[in-house]
Write a protein that holds these residues in place. Structure first.
Motif, PDB file in Angstrom:
ATOM      1  N   THR A 221       6.870  -1.279 -42.688  1.00 55.63           N
ATOM      2  CA  THR A 221       6.643   0.158 -42.724  1.00 55.63           C
ATOM      3  C   THR A 221       6.464   0.615 -44.166  1.00 55.63           C
ATOM      4  N   TYR A 222       5.614   1.622 -44.334  1.00 55.08           N
ATOM      5  CA  TYR A 222       5.376   2.247 -45.624  1.00 55.08           C
ATOM      6  C   TYR A 222       5.709   3.726 -45.489  1.00 55.08           C
ATOM      7  N   ASP A 223       5.447   4.506 -46.529  1.00 54.09           N
ATOM      8  CA  ASP A 223       5.663   5.942 -46.413  1.00 54.09           C
ATOM      9  C   ASP A 223       4.802   6.521 -45.290  1.00 54.09           C
ATOM     10  N   ASN A 224       3.555   6.065 -45.215  1.00 52.43           N
ATOM     11  CA  ASN A 224       2.638   6.476 -44.155  1.00 52.43           C
ATOM     12  C   ASN A 224       2.100   5.212 -43.500  1.00 52.43           C
ATOM     13  N   TYR A 225       2.127   5.150 -42.175  1.00 54.84           N
ATOM     14  CA  TYR A 225       1.722   3.907 -41.531  1.00 54.84           C
ATOM     15  C   TYR A 225       1.249   4.142 -40.103  1.00 54.84           C
ATOM     16  N   LEU A 226       0.562   3.142 -39.584  1.00 54.49           N
ATOM     17  CA  LEU A 226      -0.001   3.153 -38.236  1.00 54.49           C
ATOM     18  C   LEU A 226       0.916   2.412 -37.282  1.00 54.49           C
ATOM     19  N   VAL A 227       1.055   2.938 -36.063  1.00 54.00           N
ATOM     20  CA  VAL A 227       1.637   2.173 -34.969  1.00 54.00           C
ATOM     21  C   VAL A 227       0.637   2.217 -33.816  1.00 54.00           C
ATOM     22  N   ALA A 228       0.706   1.221 -32.932  1.00 55.93           N
ATOM     23  CA  ALA A 228      -0.278   1.140 -31.854  1.00 55.93           C
ATOM     24  C   ALA A 228       0.323   0.431 -30.653  1.00 55.93           C
ATOM     25  N   SER A 229      -0.346   0.584 -29.532  1.00 48.46           N
ATOM     26  CA  SER A 229       0.023  -0.094 -28.292  1.00 48.46           C
ATOM     27  C   SER A 229      -1.263  -0.572 -27.614  1.00 48.46           C
ATOM     28  N   PRO A 230      -1.150  -1.600 -26.738  1.00 55.47           N
ATOM     29  CA  PRO A 230       0.048  -2.351 -26.382  1.00 55.47           C
ATOM     30  C   PRO A 230       0.347  -3.446 -27.402  1.00 55.47           C
ATOM     31  N   ARG A 231       1.615  -3.767 -27.513  1.00 56.57           N
ATOM     32  CA  ARG A 231       2.065  -4.701 -28.547  1.00 56.57           C
ATOM     33  C   ARG A 231       1.372  -6.048 -28.458  1.00 56.57           C
ATOM     34  N   ALA A 232       1.165  -6.536 -27.248  1.00 60.49           N
ATOM     35  CA  ALA A 232       0.599  -7.877 -27.071  1.00 60.49           C
ATOM     36  C   ALA A 232      -0.820  -7.980 -27.605  1.00 60.49           C
TER      37      ALA A 232
END
Length: 413
Positions: A221-232
């Motif tokens: 993780t950074y100050d600003n970051y991307l998350v996404a789904s699905p994990r697989a």
């Protein structure tokens, strides 16, 4: 005699500070915008409402600018496409066509379930753009979900992620929030997601297996970051949104504000069943139990059973307030699947902003393709809070009524 040169320097610093904090609001004649380094907040208000924000550009203008500046490649991933002649999406499609005509390569990835929601005329219009290749992916074959993310990429240097579908109604008659992104690290990750899903479509079409991610460890993780789904099916280094959202909620100390179209601890099963999905609901209840103040806004489309019963049970808890938002019909008459709030935003403790493409129920963060941006930036969090409070305090938002049977709504007419 005063040293005007030295006076100008602190003045410039003051202007820069006001601009960075979002306190410098431009006039109607200027190109209004609110941004922090790497990220511009983009917003659409339904016509004929009091929800306009003069310092926020809308997605029609941003998309046109992105396409007009494209030099080599445009990548677009969307759930569905729908235009109506004379709407603001016309200008977006015109810029997309102009890009294709000047030799820009265009890749357009569409969800299989969204084809029936799309208008045939818009699909044909896209297919006639020079240099545009369209692929339709059945994301259900990958993970049981859908391609629900709405995002664009230009030349691998800019990206747009938001709640806005490629739909004329999103630009004119729905409340939406997104981000124009120039943060190189995040844009590269979004590009990797598109490239992976584009290749996955080709493998599925050839009836070949799409390999799941073998490294299930999350990225940094950074100050600003991307998350996404699905994990697989996240590229290496992209954090799983289903894991990150409960972690962020668990770290909240004072206040959580959430706006989504749909909230329910339920998923979508066969024969219209709604299996239990407790992950987010448990995290919110736990936060409220330790004294965190929670404000939640949902659309009036969220008042049908059984979702409304879970909302009412949540509203009974101390430290939780819930409001239901109703956008009045347009003066031109009923518009199917419009006049609704569709933003997916959150702020935590006035320090963190979450802006993404997922509703907060099962089937979005677990098995569908969605993207969310987390910005640990007090200026962005304050601006998103201000956007939130504008709607929360408006005449469109009313407290959830525990003792009231909400009438069934038919968004499609």
């Amino acid at each position: 005699m005063p040293d005007y040169h030295n006076l100008r320097r602190p003045l410039r610093r003051l202007i820069a500070a006001l601009w960075g904090s979002g306190l410098l609001i431009l006039s109607h004649n200027a190109a209004a915008r609110f941004d922090v380094p790497g990220y511009e907040l983009v917003y659409n208000a339904p016509q004929e409402t009091t929800l306009q924000n003069d310092d926020l550009r809308d997605s029609a203008d941003v998309w046109q600018q992105m396409f007009a500046g494209a030099k080599q490649q445009i990548d677009i991933a969307q759930f569905y496409v729908a235009n109506q002649s004379g709407a603001r999406l016309d200008g977006v499609l015109a810029q997309l066509r102009a890009a294709g005509e000047r030799g820009v390569k265009i890749r357009f990835l569409l969800e299989q379930k969204g084809v029936t929601m799309s208008t045939a005329e818009t699909l044909e219009q896209l297919k006639t753009i020079p240099g545009l290749e369209m692929r339709v992916i059945d994301y259900r074959q990958l993970s049981g979900g859908i391609l629900h993310a709405k995002y664009l990429l230009v030349d691998g240097k800019q990206a747009f992620v938001g709640s806005q579908n490629f739909d004329w109604r999103a630009l004119d008659h729905i409340q939406e929030t997104g981000l124009l992104i120039s943060d190189n690290r995040v844009v590269s990750q979004i590009q990797a997601i598109f490239d992976q899903d584009w290749q996955a479509q080709a493998l599925l079409a050839a009836q070949q297996t799409v390999p799941e991610r073998s490294d299930q460890s999350d990225g940094q993780t950074y100050d600003n970051y991307l998350v996404a789904s699905p994990r697989a099916f996240n590229p290496p280094g992209v954090i799983d949104s289903q894991s990150e959202l409960p972690r962020l909620l668990a770290a909240a100390k004072q206040r959580i504000r959430v706006q989504v179209m749909e909230y329910a601890p339920l998923s979508y099963g066969p024969q219209r069943t709604r299996p239990y999905y407790a992950l987010i609901d448990n995290a919110l209840r736990s936060a409220a139990a330790r004294g965190v103040q929670i404000e939640l806004m949902v659309a009036d489309w969220n008042t049908k059973k059984p979702a409304i019963d879970y909302l009412k049970s949540l509203a009974l808890l101390p430290n939780i307030q819930i409001k239901v938002v109703t956008i009045p019909p347009a003066s031109s008459g009923f518009i199917p699947f419009a006049r609704v709030i569709h933003s997916k935003i959150m702020t935590i403790d006035g320090e963190l902003a979450w802006i993404g493409t997922s509703n907060w129920s099962g089937g979005y963060l677990d098995n569908s393709r969605n993207l969310e941006l987390i910005l640990n930036n007090p200026s962005m969090a304050a601006r998103v809070d201000k956007l939130y409070q504008q709607l929360w305090s408006s005449n469109y938002a009313a407290p959830l009524r525990i003792d009231y049977d909400y009438p069934p709504l038919k968004p499609g007419g």
